[in-house]
Design a protein around this motif. Structure first.
Motif, mmCIF file in Angstrom:
data_model
loop_
_atom_site.group_PDB
_atom_site.id
_atom_site.type_symbol
_atom_site.label_atom_id
_atom_site.label_comp_id
_atom_site.label_asym_id
_atom_site.label_seq_id
_atom_site.Cartn_x
_atom_site.Cartn_y
_atom_site.Cartn_z
ATOM 1 N N HIS A 144 19.000 41.370 -35.058
ATOM 2 C CA HIS A 144 19.238 42.814 -35.078
ATOM 3 C C HIS A 144 19.603 43.228 -33.663
ATOM 4 O O HIS A 144 19.594 42.390 -32.757
ATOM 5 C CB HIS A 144 18.043 43.579 -35.648
ATOM 6 C CG HIS A 144 16.763 43.459 -34.867
ATOM 7 N ND1 HIS A 144 16.151 42.256 -34.613
ATOM 8 C CD2 HIS A 144 15.963 44.392 -34.281
ATOM 9 C CE1 HIS A 144 15.033 42.444 -33.928
ATOM 10 N NE2 HIS A 144 14.898 43.733 -33.703
ATOM 11 N N HIS B 227 18.317 45.565 -31.470
ATOM 12 C CA HIS B 227 17.454 46.180 -30.464
ATOM 13 C C HIS B 227 17.751 45.526 -29.114
ATOM 14 O O HIS B 227 18.144 44.361 -29.040
ATOM 15 C CB HIS B 227 15.979 46.014 -30.853
ATOM 16 C CG HIS B 227 15.565 46.951 -31.947
ATOM 17 N ND1 HIS B 227 14.491 46.729 -32.765
ATOM 18 C CD2 HIS B 227 16.111 48.128 -32.354
ATOM 19 C CE1 HIS B 227 14.381 47.726 -33.626
ATOM 20 N NE2 HIS B 227 15.352 48.587 -33.404
ATOM 21 N N ASP C 74 16.170 44.256 -26.776
ATOM 22 C CA ASP C 74 15.498 43.025 -26.331
ATOM 23 C C ASP C 74 16.000 41.800 -27.088
ATOM 24 O O ASP C 74 15.593 40.675 -26.808
ATOM 25 C CB ASP C 74 13.971 43.152 -26.479
ATOM 26 C CG ASP C 74 13.523 43.568 -27.868
ATOM 27 O OD1 ASP C 74 14.299 44.253 -28.582
ATOM 28 O OD2 ASP C 74 12.395 43.216 -28.258
ATOM 29 N N HIS C 75 16.883 42.022 -28.069
ATOM 30 C CA HIS C 75 17.425 40.903 -28.854
ATOM 31 C C HIS C 75 18.905 40.647 -28.560
ATOM 32 O O HIS C 75 19.407 39.577 -28.888
ATOM 33 C CB HIS C 75 17.239 41.165 -30.360
ATOM 34 C CG HIS C 75 15.797 41.071 -30.771
ATOM 35 N ND1 HIS C 75 15.284 39.997 -31.464
ATOM 36 C CD2 HIS C 75 14.756 41.901 -30.546
ATOM 37 C CE1 HIS C 75 13.985 40.181 -31.663
ATOM 38 N NE2 HIS C 75 13.640 41.331 -31.115
ATOM 39 N N HIS D 127 11.213 47.185 -39.841
ATOM 40 C CA HIS D 127 11.224 47.352 -38.383
ATOM 41 C C HIS D 127 12.572 47.920 -37.941
ATOM 42 O O HIS D 127 12.642 48.825 -37.114
ATOM 43 C CB HIS D 127 10.959 45.989 -37.736
ATOM 44 C CG HIS D 127 11.336 45.921 -36.302
ATOM 45 N ND1 HIS D 127 10.631 46.568 -35.320
ATOM 46 C CD2 HIS D 127 12.360 45.282 -35.669
ATOM 47 C CE1 HIS D 127 11.209 46.337 -34.151
ATOM 48 N NE2 HIS D 127 12.258 45.567 -34.334
ATOM 49 N N ASP E 232 11.518 40.530 -35.731
ATOM 50 C CA ASP E 232 10.349 41.401 -35.538
ATOM 51 C C ASP E 232 9.758 41.862 -36.870
ATOM 52 O O ASP E 232 8.954 42.787 -36.926
ATOM 53 C CB ASP E 232 10.729 42.616 -34.682
ATOM 54 C CG ASP E 232 11.131 42.194 -33.270
ATOM 55 O OD1 ASP E 232 10.773 41.062 -32.865
ATOM 56 O OD2 ASP E 232 11.801 42.984 -32.585
HETATM 57 ZN ZN LIG Z 1 13.333 44.848 -32.741
#
Ligand SMILES: [Zn+2]
Length: 310
Positions: free
Chosen positions: A69, A71, A73-74, A147, A166
């Protein structure tokens, strides 16, 4: 419980909480698809991510970047990896393809969370219901909303290895982002946990934290946590607000308390969470309370007007 061996050619680069884990796949002999990485960490760690992936690949070029996904941090390392390996394809979940093509940091959550993500290009989508070949094995792509409404997870049925992003960690799951904006998504979290139970993985590689095999215990913990949030959504709202502050502190490591509060005041999701759940308390008082709570829980420490990440 010791982790079961991973399928050959697959390596997990366990990172921390600022950067999600990176999962590297070396091509099997005769495999035309080439090396791949799933998830690329946060922007401020991008240089480290490139070095780690170079070391994991050896002489192989990176051919594919996949994201569970989007986000920050990914996929915060996507741009740096694309610069290092310009031939690499970048494959993302279909739901946000348009937002990436036209780069919409609002829709991609970077503006409302106050997080950074350098712009990157995409070349294709990871369609749930299909599979992707990694290190000579076919990995099923499953939709895993909750999430994040667009998240996908990857399952390899022969070894029963799940890359859960996540949607499931050993001790919980990520903040349910749609709920921050008032869109109900706790049912989706539950349905994704049910999906994971049906897949019956033996080994789980989560988005954050170590590989684990205690799948039943992790599912039970996640369901208990979810029940608590369903019963008292303000608990989830408070958790989300604290996670967002802690995340900012993880990146900055140290910040003047006043500057952190100014960032909270300027970051849209805090206004949304406050208005929806904590409107009885003045915004600044509530924001102070978030910082106090981090300090009390041992996640931050005050020192001469500074706040330190610990
Ligand atoms: Zn995430």
């Amino acid at each position: 419980m010791p982790a079961a061996p991973l399928p050959s050619g697959m390596a997990v680069l366990e990172r921390g909480w600022l950067s999600a884990n990176n999962i590297v796949f070396l091509p099997a002999p005769g495999d035309a698809d080439g090396a791949a990485v799933i998830d690329t960490g946060y922007a401020s760690h991008a240089g480290q991510t490139v070095l780690l992936i170079e070391a994991a690949l050896g002489s192989q070029p990176l051919a594919r970047i996949l994201n569970t996904h989007l986000h920050s941090d990914h996929c915060g390392g996507n741009a740096a990896l694309q610069a290092r390996w310009p031939q690499a394809q970048t494959l993302i979940a279909p739901g946000q393809a348009g937002h990436v093509r036209h780069w919409d940091p609002q829709a991609l959550s970077y503006t409302p969370t106050g997080q950074d993500c350098p712009r990157f290009a995409m070349s294709g989508v990871l369609q749930p219901g299909t599979s992707v070949r990694l290190s000579g094995r076919d990995w099923e792509i499953h939709a895993a909303p909750g999430h994040d409404p667009h998240s996908v997870i990857f399952f390899e049925p022969h070894s029963r290895t799940l890359i859960s992003a996540d949607a499931l960690w050993e001790n919980g799951f990520g903040v349910v982002f749609p709920e921050i904006e008032g869109e109900s998504a706790f049912d989706e979290v539950a349905a994704t946990l049910d999906l994971i139970e049906r897949l019956a993985p033996r080994t789980i590689v989560p988005g954050h934290g170590s590989i684990f095999t205690c799948v039943d215990a992790a599912l039970a913990t996640a369901r208990r946590r979810l029940e608590g949030f369903v019963r008292a959504p303000e608990r989830h709202a408070l958790y989300a607000a604290k996670v967002l502050v802690k995340y900012r502190l993880l990146d900055w490591q140290r910040v003047r308390a006043g500057d952190l509060l100014a960032w909270v005041a300027a970051t849209p999701y805090f206004g949304v969470l406050h208005a929806r759940h904590f409107g009885d308390t003045a915004f600044l008082e509530w924001a102070h309370g978030l910082v106090d709570a981090l300090e009390q829980s041992g996640a931050a420490q005050r020192q001469d007007g500074w706040l330190l990440n610990i």
